[in-house]
Write a protein that holds these residues in place. Structure first.
Motif, PDB file in Angstrom:
ATOM      1  N   MET A   1      57.117  40.454  41.823  1.00 54.43           N
ATOM      2  CA  MET A   1      58.135  40.618  42.837  1.00 54.43           C
ATOM      3  C   MET A   1      59.248  39.593  42.626  1.00 54.43           C
ATOM      4  O   MET A   1      58.997  38.433  42.343  1.00 54.43           O
ATOM      5  N   THR A   2      60.464  40.041  42.775  1.00 50.17           N
ATOM      6  CA  THR A   2      61.625  39.171  42.664  1.00 50.17           C
ATOM      7  C   THR A   2      61.873  38.491  43.996  1.00 50.17           C
ATOM      8  O   THR A   2      61.925  39.150  45.035  1.00 50.17           O
ATOM      9  N   THR A   3      62.002  37.177  43.977  1.00 54.42           N
ATOM     10  CA  THR A   3      62.295  36.441  45.192  1.00 54.42           C
ATOM     11  C   THR A   3      63.801  36.270  45.318  1.00 54.42           C
ATOM     12  O   THR A   3      64.440  35.707  44.433  1.00 54.42           O
ATOM     13  N   LYS A   4      64.341  36.766  46.435  1.00 54.16           N
ATOM     14  CA  LYS A   4      65.761  36.631  46.724  1.00 54.16           C
ATOM     15  C   LYS A   4      65.935  35.783  47.969  1.00 54.16           C
ATOM     16  O   LYS A   4      65.224  35.954  48.955  1.00 54.16           O
ATOM     17  N   ALA A   5      66.896  34.884  47.896  1.00 52.37           N
ATOM     18  CA  ALA A   5      67.204  34.036  49.043  1.00 52.37           C
ATOM     19  C   ALA A   5      68.687  34.132  49.338  1.00 52.37           C
ATOM     20  O   ALA A   5      69.500  34.414  48.456  1.00 52.37           O
ATOM     21  N   ILE A   6      69.016  33.872  50.586  1.00 47.90           N
ATOM     22  CA  ILE A   6      70.407  33.848  51.023  1.00 47.90           C
ATOM     23  C   ILE A   6      70.719  32.451  51.535  1.00 47.90           C
ATOM     24  O   ILE A   6      69.972  31.894  52.348  1.00 47.90           O
ATOM     25  N   TYR A   7      71.818  31.904  51.041  1.00 52.30           N
ATOM     26  CA  TYR A   7      72.344  30.636  51.544  1.00 52.30           C
ATOM     27  C   TYR A   7      73.647  30.973  52.254  1.00 52.30           C
ATOM     28  O   TYR A   7      74.666  31.197  51.615  1.00 52.30           O
TER      29      TYR A   7
ATOM     30  N   SER B   1      68.885  27.509  43.717  1.00 53.62           N
ATOM     31  CA  SER B   1      68.845  28.533  42.663  1.00 53.62           C
ATOM     32  C   SER B   1      67.641  28.346  41.745  1.00 53.62           C
ATOM     33  O   SER B   1      67.205  29.301  41.102  1.00 53.62           O
ATOM     34  N   LYS B   2      67.095  27.145  41.684  1.00 61.96           N
ATOM     35  CA  LYS B   2      65.922  26.881  40.860  1.00 61.96           C
ATOM     36  C   LYS B   2      64.619  27.318  41.543  1.00 61.96           C
ATOM     37  O   LYS B   2      63.574  27.394  40.899  1.00 61.96           O
ATOM     38  N   LEU B   3      64.697  27.604  42.836  1.00 57.91           N
ATOM     39  CA  LEU B   3      63.504  27.971  43.600  1.00 57.91           C
ATOM     40  C   LEU B   3      63.272  29.476  43.692  1.00 57.91           C
ATOM     41  O   LEU B   3      62.192  29.911  44.072  1.00 57.91           O
ATOM     42  N   VAL B   4      64.311  30.260  43.378  1.00 57.32           N
ATOM     43  CA  VAL B   4      64.247  31.708  43.572  1.00 57.32           C
ATOM     44  C   VAL B   4      64.784  32.432  42.344  1.00 57.32           C
ATOM     45  O   VAL B   4      65.450  31.831  41.495  1.00 57.32           O
ATOM     46  N   ASP B   5      64.515  33.725  42.277  1.00 57.59           N
ATOM     47  CA  ASP B   5      65.038  34.527  41.171  1.00 57.59           C
ATOM     48  C   ASP B   5      66.524  34.823  41.343  1.00 57.59           C
ATOM     49  O   ASP B   5      67.269  34.841  40.369  1.00 57.59           O
ATOM     50  N   GLN B   6      66.939  35.098  42.583  1.00 56.76           N
ATOM     51  CA  GLN B   6      68.352  35.329  42.862  1.00 56.76           C
ATOM     52  C   GLN B   6      68.724  34.633  44.164  1.00 56.76           C
ATOM     53  O   GLN B   6      68.013  34.733  45.159  1.00 56.76           O
ATOM     54  N   LEU B   7      69.850  33.921  44.122  1.00 58.01           N
ATOM     55  CA  LEU B   7      70.383  33.256  45.307  1.00 58.01           C
ATOM     56  C   LEU B   7      71.695  33.933  45.670  1.00 58.01           C
ATOM     57  O   LEU B   7      72.619  33.991  44.846  1.00 58.01           O
ATOM     58  N   ILE B   8      71.764  34.434  46.873  1.00 56.44           N
ATOM     59  CA  ILE B   8      72.979  35.059  47.378  1.00 56.44           C
ATOM     60  C   ILE B   8      73.677  34.052  48.277  1.00 56.44           C
ATOM     61  O   ILE B   8      73.107  33.612  49.285  1.00 56.44           O
ATOM     62  N   VAL B   9      74.863  33.651  47.890  1.00 50.81           N
ATOM     63  CA  VAL B   9      75.673  32.776  48.730  1.00 50.81           C
ATOM     64  C   VAL B   9      76.480  33.705  49.623  1.00 50.81           C
ATOM     65  O   VAL B   9      77.344  34.443  49.145  1.00 50.81           O
ATOM     66  N   ALA B  10      76.164  33.682  50.900  1.00 47.05           N
ATOM     67  CA  ALA B  10      76.762  34.608  51.862  1.00 47.05           C
ATOM     68  C   ALA B  10      77.838  33.882  52.661  1.00 47.05           C
ATOM     69  O   ALA B  10      77.542  32.984  53.442  1.00 47.05           O
ATOM     70  N   VAL B  11      79.073  34.288  52.441  1.00 48.63           N
ATOM     71  CA  VAL B  11      80.221  33.648  53.065  1.00 48.63           C
ATOM     72  C   VAL B  11      80.547  34.410  54.348  1.00 48.63           C
ATOM     73  O   VAL B  11      80.897  35.590  54.307  1.00 48.63           O
TER      74      VAL B  11
ATOM     75  N   ALA C   1      66.376  40.422  50.749  1.00 48.32           N
ATOM     76  CA  ALA C   1      66.075  38.998  50.632  1.00 48.32           C
ATOM     77  C   ALA C   1      64.915  38.641  51.546  1.00 48.32           C
ATOM     78  O   ALA C   1      64.796  39.171  52.652  1.00 48.32           O
ATOM     79  N   GLN C   2      64.071  37.731  51.071  1.00 49.65           N
ATOM     80  CA  GLN C   2      62.907  37.308  51.841  1.00 49.65           C
ATOM     81  C   GLN C   2      63.078  35.927  52.457  1.00 49.65           C
ATOM     82  O   GLN C   2      62.300  35.534  53.323  1.00 49.65           O
ATOM     83  N   VAL C   3      64.093  35.178  51.995  1.00 45.79           N
ATOM     84  CA  VAL C   3      64.213  33.777  52.372  1.00 45.79           C
ATOM     85  C   VAL C   3      65.654  33.446  52.735  1.00 45.79           C
ATOM     86  O   VAL C   3      66.592  33.940  52.102  1.00 45.79           O
ATOM     87  N   LEU C   4      65.803  32.605  53.750  1.00 47.94           N
ATOM     88  CA  LEU C   4      67.094  32.009  54.081  1.00 47.94           C
ATOM     89  C   LEU C   4      67.030  30.535  53.726  1.00 47.94           C
ATOM     90  O   LEU C   4      66.036  29.871  54.024  1.00 47.94           O
ATOM     91  N   ILE C   5      68.074  30.034  53.107  1.00 44.96           N
ATOM     92  CA  ILE C   5      68.188  28.617  52.779  1.00 44.96           C
ATOM     93  C   ILE C   5      69.198  28.014  53.742  1.00 44.96           C
ATOM     94  O   ILE C   5      70.307  28.535  53.900  1.00 44.96           O
ATOM     95  N   ARG C   6      68.804  26.939  54.391  1.00 41.18           N
ATOM     96  CA  ARG C   6      69.718  26.254  55.312  1.00 41.18           C
ATOM     97  C   ARG C   6      69.749  24.772  54.967  1.00 41.18           C
ATOM     98  O   ARG C   6      68.713  24.173  54.694  1.00 41.18           O
TER      99      ARG C   6
END
Length: 162
Positions: free
Chosen positions: A1-7, A26-36, A83-88
């Motif tokens: 499974m690909t881990t996607k996170a949103i910052y 970005s080192k913790l997940v497969d894809q990091l989405i920076v959501a503006v 995405a499964q994770v939010l980064i704050r």
């Protein structure tokens, strides 16, 4: 499974503190989405499109980052991008209290969505977009606190506003 996170954030403008968190997350997940975020209650210095473009330019060295602008609920964006994770990011106790409230609300709205809190590195812990804009408005140098593309954009924006 690909881990996607949103910052997510307003990123008005993006700072070296934000970039530090982007690089580390970005080192913790497969894809990091920076959501503006487009937030109608705020009056940003830069348009949503300008903020997205600056972040894309500042993040060219981070391979697994996607930058998107968004409106509406963050949980809806997370569902859209699977995405499964939010980064704050949290710098202070006040940040933590506010972010904890948001994390609990997001969990109530979308129980499968996890929130991870990251703290900035010590040399970035005092930097905020608001402080950067205040320093620049008073003709102070911001070049040590933001990427070069951002320093140039802030300077240009302030010179056209005067």
């Amino acid at each position: 499974m690909t881990t996607k996170a949103i910052y997510p954030g307003t990123f008005d403008p993006i700072t070296n503190g934000h970039l530090d968190l982007i690089q580390r997350a970005s080192k913790l997940v497969d894809q990091l989405i920076v959501a503006v975020a487009f937030n109608p209650s705020k009056q940003p210095m830069f348009s949503l499109e300008e903020r997205v473009a600056m972040i894309e330019q500042a993040c060219t060295q981070v391979q697994n980052v996607l930058v998107v602008g968004f409106t509406g609920l963050l949980v809806d964006l997370a569902k859209k991008h699977q995405a499964q994770v939010l980064i704050r990011g949290v710098r202070t106790n006040m940040d933590f209290e506010y972010e904890l409230q948001l994390a609990n609300m997001n969990r109530a709205l979308s129980p499968e969505l996890e929130t991870i809190f990251l703290t900035p590195s010590e040399n970035n812990s005092f930097i905020s977009s608001s402080i950067i804009k205040d320093v620049a408005r008073h003709h102070g140098s911001i070049s040590n606190f933001v990427p070069p593309v951002v320093a140039a954009a802030v300077t240009a924006k302030l010179s056209t506003d005067q």
